[in-house]
Design a protein around this motif. Structure first.
Motif, PDB file in Angstrom:
ATOM      1  N   MET A  98     -19.793  26.233   5.308  1.00  0.00           N
ATOM      2  CA  MET A  98     -19.155  27.425   5.886  1.00  0.00           C
ATOM      3  C   MET A  98     -20.184  28.518   6.170  1.00  0.00           C
ATOM      4  SD  MET A  98     -15.675  27.703   3.625  1.00  0.00           S
ATOM      5  CE  MET A  98     -15.039  29.143   4.490  1.00  0.00           C
TER       6      MET A  98
ATOM      7  N   ILE B 276     -12.001  23.857   3.488  1.00  0.00           N
ATOM      8  CA  ILE B 276     -12.660  24.754   4.456  1.00  0.00           C
ATOM      9  C   ILE B 276     -11.596  25.447   5.315  1.00  0.00           C
ATOM     10  CG2 ILE B 276     -14.139  24.809   6.506  1.00  0.00           C
ATOM     11  CD1 ILE B 276     -15.827  22.595   5.194  1.00  0.00           C
TER      12      ILE B 276
ATOM     13  N   TYR C 223     -10.753  29.488   5.475  1.00  0.00           N
ATOM     14  CA  TYR C 223     -10.757  30.271   6.714  1.00  0.00           C
ATOM     15  C   TYR C 223      -9.389  30.895   6.962  1.00  0.00           C
ATOM     16  CZ  TYR C 223     -15.457  28.956   8.270  1.00  0.00           C
ATOM     17  OH  TYR C 223     -16.812  28.827   8.385  1.00  0.00           O
TER      18      TYR C 223
ATOM     19  N   ASN D 183     -20.043  30.409   0.340  1.00  0.00           N
ATOM     20  CA  ASN D 183     -19.762  31.133   1.585  1.00  0.00           C
ATOM     21  C   ASN D 183     -19.597  32.626   1.331  1.00  0.00           C
ATOM     22  OD1 ASN D 183     -17.467  30.057   0.187  1.00  0.00           O
ATOM     23  ND2 ASN D 183     -16.169  30.952   1.761  1.00  0.00           N
TER      24      ASN D 183
END
Ligand code: NAI
Length: 718
Positions: free
Chosen positions: A326, A352, A356, A452
């Motif tokens: 990420m 992931i 997001y 991330n």
């Protein structure tokens, strides 16, 4: 020829240029035209000259180079230069009493004292893409040059509070829309910015001179704050924020602007600024400000060409692989995410997407951006795709045999210039590198979880790692908006190595009478984001258990060893992942709940070890935990595992939740006094034995009368 070259120098950092009937004062103090003593003197002299010259009708202030002005020269804070005449206040007085209009021509940035200088001018003309802001809270300060008093008079109280409390700049375009700027120009890119903005400012100034009238702000002395609830603003400041005190002071300053005559408001602001600038919190934040900028610098990198780094492959779609993928996708880079089994890749990609989606639900990502970022990550079970990668980051299980095997395969498949990185948290990068025929291309890239989100990246230099590989990785980290710190190879590198004695003391304190919640509470009260016990539960106690087992053969038998953590693990309690560790956890909850089972286990460990339990104070907990960090930090510095004490501070603040307002463990040691630190370590050795052998470097510095780690010349990371 540049405008500066044609002009008259008023000081080493300011020059005076005539454009017909307008005087342009160029600030020329690279890199950001900071308002150091010579710059202030130059501006003052330039204004005086322009006012005395009857053929001049107005003045434009402009910045040579890429920016208008980045603010005060914070390197001069607490030095005589900071208080040398003329002060910013003297310049402001000249500006506000000037019968000739003065216009600030702003391109690049006007930040802090730079914006305050512009606020003192009659008018501001800006480049649409310039950034204007008062970021002082980020270094624990309030604006000290009238910003809290003048800005509300231009843009209102609410907007002022938003700008000052967040420290976030607005663009020139926004500045023009909210009344902060009087005219904006769309420029053709940075190279032309200054010239275009100054051209407009000169024209604007000429027209203003023809109108004549009082200084616009000097005439607007009333500020209406009746619709603002200052108490609510104060109450809403997050007390754990690194700059909580500065934010509170800023709110009080703006409140003063609504209640006091202008001149008294300025004095009120100045008092707040002076108190903060002398305080430890702001000194700590300023130390970090420089430390963060220093950390990525790599002298050997100046002579080498960076390697191309466009395509990345990540091996392993577990906790770390997902976050690392990420990070690259967020920076706009295509990523291949390589797994060995479909189930793992499905889990990883689902995670992931979920991450997001959470970001998007907070409004920080549009649906289109979400899909765009996801599309940059290509999942695959095909190992050989690494052949196309410029950088491979291995993030598979923490097992040396597996990692060596993977690096053997990478060596066969990867292109000759590829960088081969491991995300190992504790294994020997040199051993991993030796599994390849190209150890110069192998490096450690130790991301922190969640990768991330966390800003820290330990860049681990193996003994053979090439300087161009290091330089490329340091630059890459900045592209990912991370803060890289170059470290050497040793057990746990910088951050995790220091955790070992920190956790050791925590274990001892438990045996001696403290409870896990008491240890955690003392350290969170000190400012740590999380206590050591809660952190162990979050990280997974099994991981440290495996490390302790691996290192058991080398552990000196005569040294005290706490069995608490091992015995908790023997119960199958590995922390949050098993809903039980030092604490217990309700299903689906991360809230630690004290557990009588653990209290009994600790009491039994103490009994077996023959330790009489006693009342332990919070102060003792903090002292022993901090001195353990500091003493290990000093060893790390001496061994060249870290290049600078400030690098260790960056690691602890950005990777381990150390309170930024204390500057990091090494800076904190300086605020305590190195002599006192050594004396307390010696006292602990007296009481608790050989674990408390002081680091030789610390003893040497104190013997030599040094008050700071920086008296050690920067060392080469081994
Ligand atoms: P994890 O167990 O969550 O993920 C490892 C992944 O690697 C699994 O999905 C597994 O299927 C995959 N894998 C194993 N062998 C593979 C192979 N030959 N090819 C491709 N994929 C393979 O582990 P985690 O926590 O992500 O850790 C990975 C590495 O990062 C370890 O070296 C660990 O020490 C390090 N690390 C972990 C941190 C953490 O907080 N979890 C922090 C910093 C570093």
């Amino acid at each position: 020829m540049s405008p500066v070259a044609e002009s008259l120098r008023l000081s080493p950092t300011v020059s005076y240029e005539r454009q017909a009937d307008i005087a342009v004062l160029w600030l020329d103090n690279p890199p950001v035209n900071g308002l150091g003593d010579t710059t202030r003197a130059g501006i003052h002299a330039g204004l005086k000259q322009a006012l005395e010259d009857d053929s001049i009708v107005g003045v434009v202030l402009a910045g040579a180079g890429k920016v208008f002005c980045g603010g005060a020269d914070i390197r001069q804070f607490n030095t005589p230069a900071a208080t040398a005449w003329p002060l910013s206040a003297n310049i402001q007085q000249c500006l506000e009493t000037s019968p000739k209009p003065v216009v600030a021509a702003i391109h690049g940035v006007a930040l802090g004292g730079g914006l305050e200088l512009a606020l003192g001018c009659h008018y501001r003309v800006v480049a649409g893409d310039a950034r204007l802001g008062l970021p002082e809270v980020n270094i624990g300060l309030v604006p000290g040059g009238g910003g809290t008093q003048r800005l509300p008079r231009l843009v209102g109280v609410e907007r002022t509070l938003d700008m000052i409390q967040t420290g976030a700049p607005v663009t020139g375009k926004v500045a023009a829309a909210i009344g902060l700027a009087d005219a904006a120009v769309d420029t053709n890119g940075p190279a032309h910015d200054a010239v275009e903005v100054v051209a407009l400012a000169v024209e604007f100034c000429r027209q203003a001179a023809a109108r004549t009238g009082p200084h616009p702000l000097a005439a607007a002395r009333e500020v209406n704050g009746s619709c603002v609830d200052f108490e609510a603003r104060l109450g809403a400041v997050n007390r754990k924020a690194r700059n909580a005190r500065a934010q509170q002071a800023a709110i009080l300053c703006v409140k003063a602007a609504t209640q006091l005559p202008f001149i008294d408001g300025l004095a009120f602001e100045r008092e707040r600024f002076d108190a903060l600038v002398r305080g430890t919190e702001s000194k700590s934040l300023r130390h970090l400000f420089f430390a963060e900028r220093e950390a990525p610098k790599f002298a050997e990198g100046a002579e080498v060409a960076l390697r191309a780094l466009d395509r990345v492959a990540i091996l392993g779609a577990g906790t770390m692989g997902v976050g690392i993928a990420m990070s690259f996708a967020n920076a706009g880079m295509p990523v291949m995410l390589v797994e060995r089994e479909q189930a793992a890749i499905d889990r990883g990609m689902a995670l992931i997407r979920r991450n997001y989606e959470v970001t998007a639900s907070k409004g920080k990502l549009t649906a289109a951006q979400l899909e765009e970022r996801l599309a940059r990550i290509t999942p695959t079970l095909e190992f050989d795709v690494v052949a196309a990668a410029d950088l491979v980051v291995e993030a598979v299980f923490e097992d040396l045999a597996i990692k060596k095997e993977i690096f053997r395969r990478l060596d066969k498949v990867c292109r000759p210039s590829a960088i081969l990185a491991t995300n190992t948290s504790r294994l020997d990068v040199n051993v991993i590198a030796a599994a390849t025929s190209r150890p110069g291309d192998v490096i450690g890239l130790h991301f922190f979880s969640p990768a991330n989100v966390m800003k820290l990246l330990e860049v681990v230099r193996g003994k053979a790692t090439s300087p161009d590989v290091i330089a490329t990785c340091l630059a890459m980290a900045q592209r990912l908006q991370k803060i890289p710190v170059l470290v050497g190879v040793c057990e746990g590198f910088v951050g995790n190595r220091m955790l070992t004695p920190y956790w050791r003391e925590a274990g001892f304190l438990l045996e001696e009478g403290a409870s896990p919640q008491q240890v955690d509470r003392a350290l969170t009260d000190f400012g740590m984001a999380m206590g050591p016990m809660a952190m162990a539960d979050l990280a997974g106690m099994d991981i440290n258990w495996a490390t302790r087992k691996r290192l058991a053969p080398t552990r000196p038998a005569h040294l005290r060893y706490s069995t608490v953590a091992d015995r908790i693990c023997e119960l199958g309690r590995f922390g949050q992942k098993t809903s039980a560790g030092y604490y217990r956890y309700e299903p689906g909850s991360r809230t630690p709940i004290p557990d009588p089972v653990i209290d009994a286990l600790i009491a039994d460990c103490a009994r077996v070890a023959g330790i009489a339990r006693r009342e332990i104070s919070g102060q003792e907990i903090v002292e022993r935990a901090m001195l353990a960090l500091i003493n290990e930090g000093a060893r790390i510095l001496e061994e060249g595992i870290a290049r600078r004490a400030s690098d260790i501070d960056v690691v602890y603040v950005h990777g381990y939740g150390f309170p930024a307002w204390r500057g990091g463990p090494m800076f904190y040691a300086e605020t305590l006094g190195l002599e006192k630190v050594l004396a307390r370590i010696l006292a602990l050795r007296e009481q608790h034995g050989a674990h408390w052998e002081p680091a030789p470097l610390l003893a040497r510095l104190v013997a030599g009368g040094a008050g700071s780690w920086s008296e050690v010349p920067a060392v080469q990371v081994k």
